[in-house]
Design an enzyme around this catalytic site. Sequence first.
Site: not given
Length: 546
Positions: A208, A263-264, A349
């Site tokens: 994306e 990432g988070r 997640e």
Amino acid sequence: MNTVETLQEQARTFRSFDLRKAFTADRARAQTLALNWEGWRVDMSRQHVTTETLTSLRAHAEALDLRRWIAALFAGEKLNVSEDRSALHTALRQRDDMPLTVGKSEERRNVITDIRAAQTAMRKLTEALRSGHYLGADGQAIRAVVHIGIGGSLLGPRLACDALWASDDFDVRFVANLDPEALRRALHGLDPATTLFVVVSKTFTTEETLANARAAQAWLLKDKCVAQQSQRHFIAVTANSEAAHAFGVPEAQILPFWDWVGGRFSLWSAVGVTLAIQSGWPIFEQLLNGAAAMDRHFREAPLTDNVPVTLALIDWWNTCFLQRRERVIAPYAEALRLLPMYLQQLLMESNGKRVRWDGEIVETPTTTAVWGGIGTDSQHAFFQWLHQGTHTATVEFIVPALTGEMSRSGLAANALAQAQALMRGSEGKAPNDVRFCPGNVASTMLMLPKLDAWQLGALLALYEHRTFIEGVLYGINPFDQFGVEIGKQLAQPLRAALEQNQPLPPDTDAATRQQLDYVVGIRSQSSNHESPFMSGRPQVAPTSDS
């Protein structure tokens, strides 16, 4: 009887637990079931717990040697066991230069040195942009920043920029969706000559993100004044500098982060450069300072006073023992309107899993479904469901005492009233009365003095640490996310079928074939051909603009 059995025994007594009676029986409940930290008040007195419950929960934490797990996190031990990595996001906001070495013996590095070098590059780039010394291709100063990423590469910066916005120095926009409409809307009204793109992808292979970055590149190249030096209009944040350089980003405009940053958990790294550009480097540093203060508290406070640990224990109690499957986040501050979406990724997640660290199947439920919205808007939406619906959820109110104008006392009043109403219900009404609200809904009230960069940093770090502790309690690794990949892998042959006329794998189910046929039919605007997906015979798929 071990600690889990003790908790199971206690949980049986909570089938008839009533908050109203609990407050009547224990006049000190509001004091004994609350914690204070740096001006915060964390009130858990409306949760379905007692002081005895908390004592048992903390005994379980001691049995798990929770202190050892916390120390291991900060020491850089490889807690992300499935990917053989550390989870060192806390090092990104470490305020001193005490060395922290990780890696195999022959490759050990002091990560603090790397972090300081990255922060220096980040600050210089930020200051050049904000001072007007960093110019675009035709010599104009940058006025707009478009942050391209997805998931953890975007949600944290987007939340922080929205929460801490204070001026119109930069027009900051965000793009995540693969749908071209997302980028089209983000670019509306922007001038290529004064627009900078921040492309964030750890691997620099995220589908994306790269699709949107290439489309942004094409948009810049349409401008003749920009086309010759379009690379001036890109910053890359990645752990794969070679791929970013191959894309066309100059070395001086590539900011690093590392495989030990999930990432988070990456807002604190160069991923947060968009916030630094928008609000200034001092604001970014205040964000780090707030998070570092929460880190110290988490690391040093005894379990009885430890806010992240206590809240995580209650979350685990609600999920595993009281069978609460939903957690509603209700911040009463417009600046925190994106917090529920951010927490959905962080919590679900991280802990939405079913296999333990040791490879065994988890025997209990894992993390709850997380959703929510800002008050007072939510009072005219899902609060009806909370007050009179048939499902059971826990609610978490987040209330800054000062929000913009001090005179907006109605905001705090509404938050406090909603928590009170969820507990009390509508007294004196019959259960079959349409106005009847049963009450007894569990909630936590997290109150902050105000909302600024320091407070936001501490708040987000609080949720990170709760997430980690919940993972320990469930026995799972909160730092991987293999469930994210399965759909992406299955999308590849479907995309090849649509775009390149490739046959579908033989095991493709009939429903998927029918759905692909629908897409082809709509695109072709023709019903005069047999579906290549149902028949199994290859056929040229129409182009996207047919």
